[in-house]
Design a protein around this motif. Sequence first.
Motif, PDB file in Angstrom:
ATOM      1  N   ASP A 173       0.776  -1.107  -0.147  1.00  6.79           N
ATOM      2  CA  ASP A 173       0.011  -0.041   0.039  1.00  6.79           C
ATOM      3  C   ASP A 173       0.876   1.392   0.099  1.00  6.79           C
ATOM      4  O   ASP A 173       0.745   2.311  -0.733  1.00  6.79           O
ATOM      5  CB  ASP A 173      -1.059  -0.052   1.116  1.00  6.79           C
ATOM      6  N   ASN A 174       1.826   1.344   0.687  1.00  6.46           N
ATOM      7  CA  ASN A 174       2.729   2.463   0.795  1.00  6.46           C
ATOM      8  C   ASN A 174       3.420   2.567  -0.394  1.00  6.46           C
ATOM      9  O   ASN A 174       3.572   3.753  -1.007  1.00  6.46           O
ATOM     10  CB  ASN A 174       4.051   2.034   1.856  1.00  6.46           C
ATOM     11  N   VAL A 175       3.947   1.541  -1.240  1.00  8.80           N
ATOM     12  CA  VAL A 175       4.750   1.551  -2.344  1.00  8.80           C
ATOM     13  C   VAL A 175       3.706   2.102  -3.304  1.00  8.80           C
ATOM     14  O   VAL A 175       3.966   2.920  -4.499  1.00  8.80           O
ATOM     15  CB  VAL A 175       5.112   0.246  -2.672  1.00  8.80           C
ATOM     16  N   PHE A 176       2.452   1.456  -3.680  1.00  9.09           N
ATOM     17  CA  PHE A 176       1.629   2.201  -4.545  1.00  9.09           C
ATOM     18  C   PHE A 176       0.945   3.634  -4.354  1.00  9.09           C
ATOM     19  O   PHE A 176       0.988   4.461  -5.036  1.00  9.09           O
ATOM     20  CB  PHE A 176       0.120   1.318  -4.607  1.00  9.09           C
ATOM     21  N   SER A 177       0.986   4.090  -2.886  1.00  6.98           N
ATOM     22  CA  SER A 177       0.544   5.394  -2.676  1.00  6.98           C
ATOM     23  C   SER A 177       1.723   6.451  -3.077  1.00  6.98           C
ATOM     24  O   SER A 177       1.534   7.555  -3.612  1.00  6.98           O
ATOM     25  CB  SER A 177       0.546   5.624  -1.156  1.00  6.98           C
ATOM     26  N   HIS A 178       2.942   5.621  -2.764  1.00  2.28           N
ATOM     27  CA  HIS A 178       4.064   6.670  -3.242  1.00  2.28           C
ATOM     28  C   HIS A 178       4.330   6.742  -4.656  1.00  2.28           C
ATOM     29  O   HIS A 178       4.760   7.741  -5.275  1.00  2.28           O
ATOM     30  CB  HIS A 178       5.465   6.152  -2.599  1.00  2.28           C
ATOM     31  N   SER A 179       3.959   5.486  -5.458  1.00  2.00           N
ATOM     32  CA  SER A 179       4.117   5.746  -6.814  1.00  2.00           C
ATOM     33  C   SER A 179       3.008   6.440  -7.255  1.00  2.00           C
ATOM     34  O   SER A 179       3.403   7.286  -8.469  1.00  2.00           O
ATOM     35  CB  SER A 179       4.153   4.514  -7.430  1.00  2.00           C
ATOM     36  N   ALA A 180       1.973   6.732  -6.757  1.00  2.00           N
ATOM     37  CA  ALA A 180       0.765   7.418  -7.298  1.00  2.00           C
ATOM     38  C   ALA A 180       1.270   8.994  -6.913  1.00  2.00           C
ATOM     39  O   ALA A 180       1.026   9.822  -8.119  1.00  2.00           O
ATOM     40  CB  ALA A 180      -0.365   7.042  -6.628  1.00  2.00           C
ATOM     41  N   LEU A 181       1.887   9.489  -6.216  1.00  2.00           N
ATOM     42  CA  LEU A 181       2.360  10.644  -5.930  1.00  2.00           C
ATOM     43  C   LEU A 181       3.458  11.070  -6.887  1.00  2.00           C
ATOM     44  O   LEU A 181       3.366  11.869  -7.394  1.00  2.00           O
ATOM     45  CB  LEU A 181       3.034  10.843  -4.491  1.00  2.00           C
ATOM     46  N   ILE A 182       4.374  10.025  -7.443  1.00  2.00           N
ATOM     47  CA  ILE A 182       5.297  10.425  -8.281  1.00  2.00           C
ATOM     48  C   ILE A 182       4.580  10.454  -9.524  1.00  2.00           C
ATOM     49  O   ILE A 182       5.277  11.416 -10.431  1.00  2.00           O
ATOM     50  CB  ILE A 182       6.340   9.330  -8.320  1.00  2.00           C
ATOM     51  N   GLU A 183       3.820   9.675 -10.074  1.00  2.00           N
ATOM     52  CA  GLU A 183       3.082   9.863 -11.195  1.00  2.00           C
ATOM     53  C   GLU A 183       2.291  11.256 -11.310  1.00  2.00           C
ATOM     54  O   GLU A 183       2.293  11.915 -12.277  1.00  2.00           O
ATOM     55  CB  GLU A 183       2.023   8.650 -11.345  1.00  2.00           C
TER      56      GLU A 183
END
Length: 108
Positions: free
Chosen positions: A93-103
Amino acid sequence: DNVHMPVRAVGPLGSWALSPEESREAWKSSMQHLFGSFLRTMFTLFQVMTLEGWPEITYMLSQVDWRWEIFFIVFVTLTSFCLMQIVYALIIDNVFSHSALIEKDRAT
């Protein structure tokens, strides 16, 4: 010639020299401490779930009935598996949240 020698007993609080009667009383006291009430039982199961002293608790209960060994092995296996799944879910979940912020930053 019948000399009463103290029996060496090992329990969750360490080892000490006790007579058989004292050993039984110490064992009952340990069981009362671990499983004497609903809250104590819940705390003991939480302690086992976090792998804190579970072999000693299992050994003490296996003296009563061998089926306790099976219960605790299954309990430790299932709870460890569930705890690891929660940890994995939090990481993912943390990785997906972080990748969404990067996108989102790349899009702006």
